[in-house]
Design a protein around this motif. Structure first.
Motif, PDB file in Angstrom:
ATOM      1  N   GLY A   1      -0.471  -4.362  -8.213  1.00 38.83           N
ATOM      2  CA  GLY A   1      -1.131  -5.061  -7.111  1.00 38.83           C
ATOM      3  C   GLY A   1      -1.074  -4.300  -5.796  1.00 38.83           C
ATOM      4  N   TYR A   2      -0.843  -2.999  -5.889  1.00 38.44           N
ATOM      5  CA  TYR A   2      -0.784  -2.174  -4.688  1.00 38.44           C
ATOM      6  C   TYR A   2      -2.098  -1.435  -4.475  1.00 38.44           C
ATOM      7  CZ  TYR A   2       4.202  -2.532  -3.622  1.00 38.44           C
ATOM      8  OH  TYR A   2       5.432  -2.974  -3.233  1.00 38.44           O
ATOM      9  N   GLY A   3      -2.394  -1.141  -3.238  1.00 33.39           N
ATOM     10  CA  GLY A   3      -3.504  -0.266  -2.908  1.00 33.39           C
ATOM     11  C   GLY A   3      -2.993   1.139  -2.663  1.00 33.39           C
TER      12      GLY A   3
ATOM     13  N   ALA B   1      -2.419  -0.109  -9.154  1.00 38.10           N
ATOM     14  CA  ALA B   1      -3.323  -1.237  -9.413  1.00 38.10           C
ATOM     15  C   ALA B   1      -2.617  -2.301 -10.242  1.00 38.10           C
ATOM     16  CB  ALA B   1      -4.584  -0.745 -10.123  1.00 38.10           C
TER      17      ALA B   1
ATOM     18  N   THR C   1       0.843  -1.188   0.000  1.00 35.17           N
ATOM     19  CA  THR C   1       0.000   0.000   0.000  1.00 35.17           C
ATOM     20  C   THR C   1       0.883   1.244   0.000  1.00 35.17           C
ATOM     21  OG1 THR C   1      -1.683  -1.175   1.264  1.00 35.17           O
ATOM     22  CG2 THR C   1      -1.822   1.223   1.251  1.00 35.17           C
TER      23      THR C   1
END
Lengths: 351, 351
Positions: B111-113, B108, B77
């Motif tokens: 794969g990160y927020g 995105a 994140t």
């Protein structure tokens, strides 16, 4: 949040774990001071904060948050997924951005963070909810731009992920929702244009399968039928280019509608430019009525008449309801303020 | 992320903890299938996914993420703090929103927020970084709208919070930064207006203590001095109202400047409306030049000439650099594409 059922793995956190009591004892300060210092809150001097942080570091203290998260406790974070199209046109999507502003403001006041993720489509969005739920990354989510029979409703329910729907109870299917009476607003918009003397009205609207688009369309058509008006709808994908094309087609159609009702404000702003380009005077030759009334409507000349809706306030309202849900409130439907007409200089009787 | 020094409390996670091996054994599937199922990724049938999830639930499996977080591992994140003013005017701050769109898209894909928080001021912002760092809620942060001697630089450094600065190396003070050569762009803008024949130019700019405002101002003034032009600057707070006031003052001043160079696009859009309201023709009576060139510049008539900068691309570039930093890359300064003039119909020789 709703206090979750105890899980067997709560035992994974050893009971003899270091606590802030140990830190307080070692640092020679109160437990309260340790809590303030560790949570970065005011209430302790910088010297105390430094001492506490140093001791915590020495003792290898694990931040409370991670421990609570492991135990399945709350994350103080709310999730919001944005469709990729939105991200690409973010700079020109006033609605979404005011909405996020309202959400973020209330969350900040409540000490919550906001997790945002952009996705390419529905499957990717459902994956995000799974990931957030499994990883316990958010306490709850906000669902926007609902379609008919939206699979997201079922998905968050299956995951046990608390959610609030930005949309009417018909689509929220028992989840808590916050909605505006778009039917009543659309009716008011048509009645206003009819009262000015318009008998042939065009509507520039979004994708036909979005719930609020449908609701407005039905109300618009019913009201027009009732008043004996002609109404025709042009659907766009809310992009600048498709909005421009729609207005151009309308202004070149025969017979030419004397008023255009838009579904957003960017479409109306773009429509005004197209009218000027094609040498139609606004409002003498054609009246333009925007919807949602961001500041954008006041950046034009003439300023745009609009169906005004406090979108920032709507985002804030919805977020307060989500916080209530997280605190254990039962599902409920909440009506937000109905958009009302704000006449400015872009609407007048047809000449 | 940079792999953190082992912490004593890593032992808080018992080595005999349940692993996905146990789940795989009990469910009678491969470890890979368990991983896919638990992470909500494609690659397993729905039936397998369901079986794995059921077994995981029965065994009281703790999501990997929380465990890794407790062990000080990565959160996948990235954090971004927005000033409250931005939130209130979000609907009309194309720059910020395109930037966020670029950030969110790259995150995105990786794969990160993205964690966003709105704050009322600098102290609140520093508190957020403390909270994020202590609670291990983000792997790194993005710093925007830097001021001279910005205390945020020192704060994230002290916290050991990986960060990338949206700004030039002078302010990043050794942190990784991604910047545009605003000086060169401002020079090009002034040279372009001079080439058209303008000798008296007004500048509508943001708050004087923002770094990019300063850089543009210095370059503008130096170039004007070199070319023997008159240049005057009006500072706004980037709000619609202050932008409107600035353009009104400029158009009513004596002698009246024949061209206005804006620091953003909303200001230029608003300026165009003010010119029309006061009955000045654009570009015959006054030329308008926007900066950053969101789609907004093409929603007007005439469409606005602008210093074009791919803000979405800038946000994406900066985010890729942050991911490199999280992967262990040493601090570096990265120059992004320099904004270039895109002439449209709002600029012409003075008549």
């Amino acid at each position: 949040m709703k206090s979750p059922a105890p899980r067997p793995d709560d035992r994974a956190v050893p009971p003899q774990r270091l606590t802030i009591k140990d830190i307080a004892a070692r640092a020679g300060v109160s437990i309260g001071s340790v809590s303030y210092a560790l949570n970065g809150r005011p209430g302790v001097s910088e010297a105390t904060r430094l001492r506490v942080l140093t001791v915590a570091e020495e003792l290898g203290w694990v931040p409370d948050n991670a421990a609570r998260r492991l135990a399945g406790a709350q994350t103080d974070t709310v999730g919001l997924v944005l469709p990729q199209g939105t991200a690409k046109s973010l700079g020109v999507a006033p609605w979404f951005m005011e909405f996020i502003g309202g959400v973020a403001t209330v969350l900040a006041e409540a000490g919550y963070g906001m997790m945002m993720q952009v996705v390419a489509g529905l499957d990717a969005e459902l994956d995000v909810y799974r990931k957030w739920s499994r990883g316990r990354l958010v306490d709850g989510v906000i669902l926007v731009d609902l379609r008919a029979d939206d699979p997201r409703i079922e998905a968050v329910r299956t995951l046990g992920l608390p959610a609030v729907v930005a949309g009417p109870p018909e689509v929220a299917d028992g989840l808590t929702c916050v909605w505006t009476n778009d039917g009543a607003a659309a009716q008011e918009a048509v009645r206003y244009l009819a009262a000015l003397g318009h008998r042939d009205i065009a509507r520039v609207s979004g994708p036909a399968d979005i719930v609020h688009v449908k609701i407005r369309q039905r109300a618009t058509e019913e009201t027009a039928a009732e008043l004996g008006l002609r109404i025709r709808t042009w659907h766009t994908d809310y992009s600048v280019e498709s909005g421009r094309r729609a207005t151009r087609e309308i202004l070149l159609s025969t017979p030419r509608p004397t008023a255009i009702l838009y579904d957003d404000d960017l479409g109306a702003v773009t429509g005004l430019a197209v009218a000027r380009e094609l040498n139609f005077r606004v409002p003498e030759d054609v009246s333009l009525l925007a919807w949602d009334d961001s500041n954008l409507c006041q950046t034009t000349f003439p300023p745009l008449s609009a169906m005004s809706h406090d979108v920032l306030g709507y985002g804030a309202h919805l977020t307060r309801r989500l916080l209530e849900v997280l605190a254990g409130a039962p599902p409920a439907s909440h009506e937000d303020v109905t958009p009302r007409i704000t006449p400015r200089a872009s609407t007048a009787p047809p000449s």
